[in-house]
Structure formats: structure tokens, C-alpha cells
Design a protein around this motif. Structure first.
Motif, PDB file in Angstrom:
ATOM      1  N   ALA A   1       1.180  -1.124   0.175  1.00 53.46           N
ATOM      2  CA  ALA A   1      -0.072  -0.201   0.297  1.00 53.46           C
ATOM      3  C   ALA A   1       0.977   1.764  -0.008  1.00 53.46           C
ATOM      4  O   ALA A   1       2.001   0.584   0.499  1.00 53.46           O
ATOM      5  CB  ALA A   1      -1.049   0.211   1.015  1.00 53.46           C
ATOM      6  N   ASN A   2       0.119   2.405  -0.208  1.00 49.88           N
ATOM      7  CA  ASN A   2       0.824   3.260   0.083  1.00 49.88           C
ATOM      8  C   ASN A   2       0.666   4.390   0.452  1.00 49.88           C
ATOM      9  O   ASN A   2      -0.605   4.239   1.609  1.00 49.88           O
ATOM     10  CB  ASN A   2       0.802   4.594  -1.496  1.00 49.88           C
ATOM     11  CG  ASN A   2      -0.462   4.950  -1.974  1.00 49.88           C
ATOM     12  OD1 ASN A   2      -1.395   5.337  -0.960  1.00 49.88           O
ATOM     13  ND2 ASN A   2      -1.288   4.960  -3.863  1.00 49.88           N
TER      14      ASN A   2
ATOM     15  N   LEU B   1      -1.273   6.914   0.949  1.00 50.61           N
ATOM     16  CA  LEU B   1      -2.412   7.960   1.174  1.00 50.61           C
ATOM     17  C   LEU B   1      -3.457   5.983   1.683  1.00 50.61           C
ATOM     18  O   LEU B   1      -4.879   7.127   2.021  1.00 50.61           O
ATOM     19  CB  LEU B   1      -2.602   8.201  -0.279  1.00 50.61           C
ATOM     20  CG  LEU B   1      -3.737   8.867  -0.406  1.00 50.61           C
ATOM     21  CD1 LEU B   1      -4.085   9.776   0.317  1.00 50.61           C
ATOM     22  CD2 LEU B   1      -3.790   9.573  -2.189  1.00 50.61           C
ATOM     23  N   GLU B   2      -3.640   5.778   0.550  1.00 50.00           N
ATOM     24  CA  GLU B   2      -4.414   4.109   1.333  1.00 50.00           C
ATOM     25  C   GLU B   2      -4.297   4.262   2.286  1.00 50.00           C
ATOM     26  O   GLU B   2      -5.451   3.434   3.183  1.00 50.00           O
ATOM     27  CB  GLU B   2      -4.047   2.855   0.265  1.00 50.00           C
ATOM     28  CG  GLU B   2      -4.205   3.279  -1.259  1.00 50.00           C
ATOM     29  CD  GLU B   2      -3.256   1.395  -2.342  1.00 50.00           C
ATOM     30  OE1 GLU B   2      -3.529   2.287  -3.293  1.00 50.00           O
ATOM     31  OE2 GLU B   2      -2.538   1.513  -1.652  1.00 50.00           O
ATOM     32  N   MET B   3      -3.231   4.544   3.299  1.00 47.77           N
ATOM     33  CA  MET B   3      -3.314   3.529   4.425  1.00 47.77           C
ATOM     34  C   MET B   3      -4.200   4.402   5.440  1.00 47.77           C
ATOM     35  O   MET B   3      -4.496   4.411   6.240  1.00 47.77           O
ATOM     36  CB  MET B   3      -1.747   3.044   4.993  1.00 47.77           C
ATOM     37  CG  MET B   3      -1.092   2.269   4.319  1.00 47.77           C
ATOM     38  SD  MET B   3       0.842   2.275   5.351  1.00 47.77           S
ATOM     39  CE  MET B   3       0.692   1.284   6.853  1.00 47.77           C
ATOM     40  N   LYS B   4      -4.002   5.538   4.363  1.00 44.89           N
ATOM     41  CA  LYS B   4      -4.892   7.347   5.673  1.00 44.89           C
ATOM     42  C   LYS B   4      -5.857   6.879   5.364  1.00 44.89           C
ATOM     43  O   LYS B   4      -6.462   7.045   6.553  1.00 44.89           O
ATOM     44  CB  LYS B   4      -4.024   8.259   5.383  1.00 44.89           C
ATOM     45  CG  LYS B   4      -4.865   9.738   6.174  1.00 44.89           C
ATOM     46  CD  LYS B   4      -4.211  10.138   6.981  1.00 44.89           C
ATOM     47  CE  LYS B   4      -4.976  11.348   7.997  1.00 44.89           C
ATOM     48  NZ  LYS B   4      -6.140  11.555   7.722  1.00 44.89           N
ATOM     49  N   THR B   5      -5.931   6.980   4.345  1.00 42.76           N
ATOM     50  CA  THR B   5      -7.956   6.420   3.735  1.00 42.76           C
ATOM     51  C   THR B   5      -8.422   5.553   4.811  1.00 42.76           C
ATOM     52  O   THR B   5      -9.197   5.314   5.434  1.00 42.76           O
ATOM     53  CB  THR B   5      -8.237   6.027   2.408  1.00 42.76           C
ATOM     54  OG1 THR B   5      -7.215   7.111   2.095  1.00 42.76           O
ATOM     55  CG2 THR B   5      -9.293   5.923   2.305  1.00 42.76           C
ATOM     56  N   GLU B   6      -8.002   4.201   4.830  1.00 38.81           N
ATOM     57  CA  GLU B   6      -8.259   3.026   5.979  1.00 38.81           C
ATOM     58  C   GLU B   6      -8.385   3.394   7.415  1.00 38.81           C
ATOM     59  O   GLU B   6      -9.230   3.266   7.959  1.00 38.81           O
ATOM     60  CB  GLU B   6      -6.952   1.469   5.643  1.00 38.81           C
ATOM     61  CG  GLU B   6      -7.906   0.497   6.291  1.00 38.81           C
ATOM     62  CD  GLU B   6      -8.854   0.159   5.810  1.00 38.81           C
ATOM     63  OE1 GLU B   6      -9.424  -1.058   6.913  1.00 38.81           O
ATOM     64  OE2 GLU B   6      -9.487   0.800   5.536  1.00 38.81           O
TER      65      GLU B   6
ATOM     66  N   ARG C   1      -2.567  -4.075   5.209  1.00 38.03           N
ATOM     67  CA  ARG C   1      -1.470  -4.426   4.192  1.00 38.03           C
ATOM     68  C   ARG C   1      -1.659  -5.805   3.788  1.00 38.03           C
ATOM     69  O   ARG C   1      -0.976  -6.228   2.791  1.00 38.03           O
ATOM     70  CB  ARG C   1      -0.021  -4.399   4.914  1.00 38.03           C
ATOM     71  CG  ARG C   1       0.310  -2.185   4.474  1.00 38.03           C
ATOM     72  CD  ARG C   1       1.284  -1.703   5.279  1.00 38.03           C
ATOM     73  NE  ARG C   1       2.154  -2.450   4.968  1.00 38.03           N
ATOM     74  CZ  ARG C   1       3.822  -3.081   5.761  1.00 38.03           C
ATOM     75  NH1 ARG C   1       4.147  -3.025   6.872  1.00 38.03           N
ATOM     76  NH2 ARG C   1       4.712  -3.242   4.464  1.00 38.03           N
TER      77      ARG C   1
ATOM     78  N   THR D   1      -3.769  -5.525   0.958  1.00 38.66           N
ATOM     79  CA  THR D   1      -3.503  -5.636  -0.024  1.00 38.66           C
ATOM     80  C   THR D   1      -2.778  -6.333  -1.216  1.00 38.66           C
ATOM     81  O   THR D   1      -3.012  -6.465  -2.260  1.00 38.66           O
ATOM     82  CB  THR D   1      -2.632  -4.259   0.187  1.00 38.66           C
ATOM     83  OG1 THR D   1      -3.592  -3.124   0.806  1.00 38.66           O
ATOM     84  CG2 THR D   1      -1.971  -3.540  -0.725  1.00 38.66           C
TER      85      THR D   1
END
Length: 383
Positions: free
Chosen positions: A225-226, A228-233, A315, A318
Motif C-alpha cells: 500500500a501507499n 494515502l491508502e493507509m491513511k484512508t483506511e 497491508r 493489499t
């Protein structure tokens, strides 16, 4: 006749007592000699403290013995004190070495082994090589050997590595501060820890693979993941999972109560090691490896961090999605060992046909001066 029997019985009991006493002292001396192999390598002032502590313990035990036997005319306090003091000193030397022997056993016995697993759904073959950020040089060399062989066999390599987002340094800061709880550069931290433990940092050994990356970039995938994806989750969990929100709030409050600048927890250790003799550095390496192995294995009793919902669980999802969506029918994954159980569970959710075809443990750490890993523990050197 009766007197003769009584005398014989008394003599026999005396002989057994002498034998047991001799066996006790022999065992105690051997125990102390084994301990001396460790304690004898420490600075003399530490050896002195160990011996003094043993004498004090012996004196306390002598006091109990004296209180019980002081009215016995055959009892010799001086001789008794000498025996207790000597036994205490010998016993303490042995006891002081036990933590080092235990940690050495921990490194060698297997609890720190990382998985090397082969999965398949009948169409795709997926090899998962569990990794550890720092380990022994032999381990990383064996992994690189296997990766080169996998490339030759037509595998696509999947790597771990959370990626930053261009133009969003704030996300990197959020990850370090909120999830990791540290502003220190992650790679720099691992390199320092490796240096202190006499181990190696994993990224130092992947240069041979980088050449193939430049030639065949499509066969090298960062399956992670990047930020941004982690922050969104993370934001989604805060909104939808009250337990997660409460746990993260408690974690943040605990962090505020901590010392503002606790410093580097390994700084003192590094200073001691730098001024140590080669033998003392070897002991420090054993202790560091053992403690690190116990920490990685979760044996230190640390409570589960709520951030693992993102760092591990999300992750894992992901990675499973990358595998399921990949067009390659042969995939070789190098990822943190802790991810394997969750990744496999997530992969089975996406495709229940996936099953473990084989799995074995690979030891990522060896003891100082241990020439090689056991052949059965290295995937590239034995059946």
C-alpha cells in the motif's frame, strides 16, 4: 547383634550422605565452570559483584542453618559459613550465565524461524519467503540466491515496501508519527540496530537483484500500500470502528505521558559494545540476537498495538489483492514474516482454492562466529 546392625545401618547412612554431598559439590563446580565461560568474559568489576552477591546469599543461608544448629556441640559455625559462602559464590556464577545460555538457545532452537511457504490454487504457484529487517549475512545471501533462481525459473518477484505519495510529505509524517510513533528514519534505525547486534540490514544485499530490475521492471513488483491508502483506511476505521478509535486515542494519550525525548534506547548498549573486548562483543551479540528474536516472536508479552490493523491487517489485504489480480502464474514474495498468517487468510477469502503445499522454517539469525546456517534451514542449500 542388634548393636552391630545399628552400627552398620549408621555407617551406611553416613556413606550415602557423603556420596550425596560429594555429588552436590561436583554438580555445583560443573555448573560454576559452565557459568565461568560466560561470566569470565565480563569486566572484572562485574565478576566481583557476582561473586560478592553469591557470598551474601550463602551468608543468609548460613544464618538460617546456624539458627537451627547453634545448640549442636558437633556443629562448626566457621566451617559451615565457609561452605555456604563457597557454594553461594559458585552457584551465583552459574546462575548469572543462564540468561545468556537461554538467549543463545532461543536463537538456535527455532522460535525465531521465518516461514518459507509454497502456496497454490492449481493454476498459480506462490512462494512466500518470510523476511526480517535485520539478520545474519548468510540468511540474506541465501534469500538472494533463491530470488535469482526464481527469476531464472520465470517467477515474478513481489516486494514489501510502503510507498510515499508525490507531493504529500504530510502523509509520510502522519505515518511516522501516528502509526510508527517515531520520527527516526526507519532504514537508519534498522541499520543502527544491525550494527549494535553484529547483524546485517536486509537492503544491503539486494544489489544483484537491482540489475534485473532495470532490465525487466515488469518482473519486480512493489506489492504494498501507499501512505494515502493507509491513511484512508485509518480514517475509515476511526469512523466505523469505535473500539479502534478508543484504542488509538489511548495510545496517543500514553505517548503524550511518555518522556518528550526518550532518546535512543540502544545508545547505552552501543557505547558499552564499542568499548568492549572481542569476547564481550560476542556476548553482547548473543544477548541482542536473543532479545530481538523474542521481540519478533511476540514472546516479550507486549500488548497488541491497534496500529497493527493498518500496518499488518490492511497491508495483508493489499498483498492478497496483488496476488489474486496478478497475471503471472508464478510469484515469489519477500515480505515480513509476521504478515504470512494474515496474508494467507486474506488470499483464501479471495480464492478458497489456495492451499499450503509446503512450509519450513528458515533461521534468519545465527550466533556470533557460527560459520553457517544448518543446511536444512537454508532453502538454497539443501533438499
Amino acid at each position: 547383634m542388634t548393636t552391630t546392625k545399628a552400627t552398620t545401618s549408621k555407617s551406611s547412612a553416613s556413606n550415602w550422605s557423603a556420596r550425596l554431598n560429594g555429588a552436590f559439590w561436583l554438580a555445583l563446580i560443573l555448573f560454576a565452570l559452565a557459568g565461568l565461560l560466560v561470566v569470565g568474559k565480563l569486566p572484572l568489576w562485574i565478576v566481583g559483584l557476582v561473586v560478592v552477591a553469591g557470598v551474601v546469599l550463602g551468608a543468609l543461608l548460613f544464618l538460617l542453618r546456624w539458627l537451627a544448629k547453634r545448640r549442636d556441640p558437633a556443629y562448626s559455625p566457621g566451617r559451615s559459613f565457609g561452605a555456604f559462602a563457597l557454594a553461594g559464590a559458585l552457584g551465583m556464577v552459574g546462575l548469572a550465565s543462564l540468561p545468556v545460555y537461554y538467549l543463545a538457545f532461543w536463537v538456535q532452537s527455532g522460535p525465531t524461524a521465518v516461514p518459507l511457504a509454497t502456496l497454490s490454487n492449481g493454476q498459480k504457484t506462490v512462494v512466500f519467503q518470510g523476511m526480517q529487517h535485520i539478520g545474519s549475512e548468510e540468511f540474506y545471501k541465501s534469500v538472494v540466491f533463491d530470488l535469482e533462481q526464481a527469476l531464472a525459473d520465470g517467477y515474478t518477484l513481489f516486494y514489501e515496501g510502503v510507498t510515499p505519495v508525490d507531493g504529500r510529505p504530510d502523509l509520510t509524517d502522519w505515518f511516522n508519527q501516528t502509526l510508527r510513533g517515531s520520527k527516526q528514519d526507519l532504514s537508519a534505525g534498522y541499520k543502527k540496530m544491525a550494527e549494535q547486534c553484529g547483524l546485517s540490514f536486509q537492503l544491503n544485499y539486494f544489489d544483484p537483484i537491482k540489475a534485473d530490475m532495470a532490465i525487466h521492471p515488469s518482473r519486480h513488483i512493489t506489492a504494498d500500500a501507499n501512505f494515502l491508502e493507509m491513511k484512508t483506511e485509518y480514517d475509515r476505521l476511526l469512523r466505523e470502528d469505535p473500539a479502534f478509535a478508543t484504542a488509538m486515542a489511548a495510545r496517543a494519550a500514553k505517548a503524550k505521558q511518555a518522556t518528550p525525548d526518550p532518546g535512543d534506547p540502544f545508545a547505552l548498549f552501543l557505547g558499552i559494545v564499542e568499548g568492549a573486548t572481542p569476547e564481550q562483543k560476542k556476548l553482547a551479540g548473543i544477548v541482542c540476537r536473543g532479545v530481538l528474536g523474542m521481540a519478533v516472536s511476540g514472546e516479550l508479552g507486549e500488548e497488541k498495538d491497534p496500529s497493527s490493523r493498518i500496518i499488518l491487517d490492511f497491508r495483508n489485504q493489499t498483498l492478497a489483492r496483488f496476488v489474486a489480480e496478478s497475471k503471472s502464474d508464478k510469484i515469489y514474495i519477500t515480505y515480513g514474516a509476521a504478515h504470512f498468517p494474515g496474508f494467507f487468510a486474506e488470499l483464501q477469502k479471495l480464492d478458497p482454492k489456495f492451499a499450503i503445499r509446503s512450509v519450513k522454517g528458515v533461521r534468519p539469525m545465527t550466533l556470533p562466529d557460527e560459520a553457517n546456517l544448518a543446511p536444512s534451514a537454508v532453502s538454497g542449500s539443501g533438499g
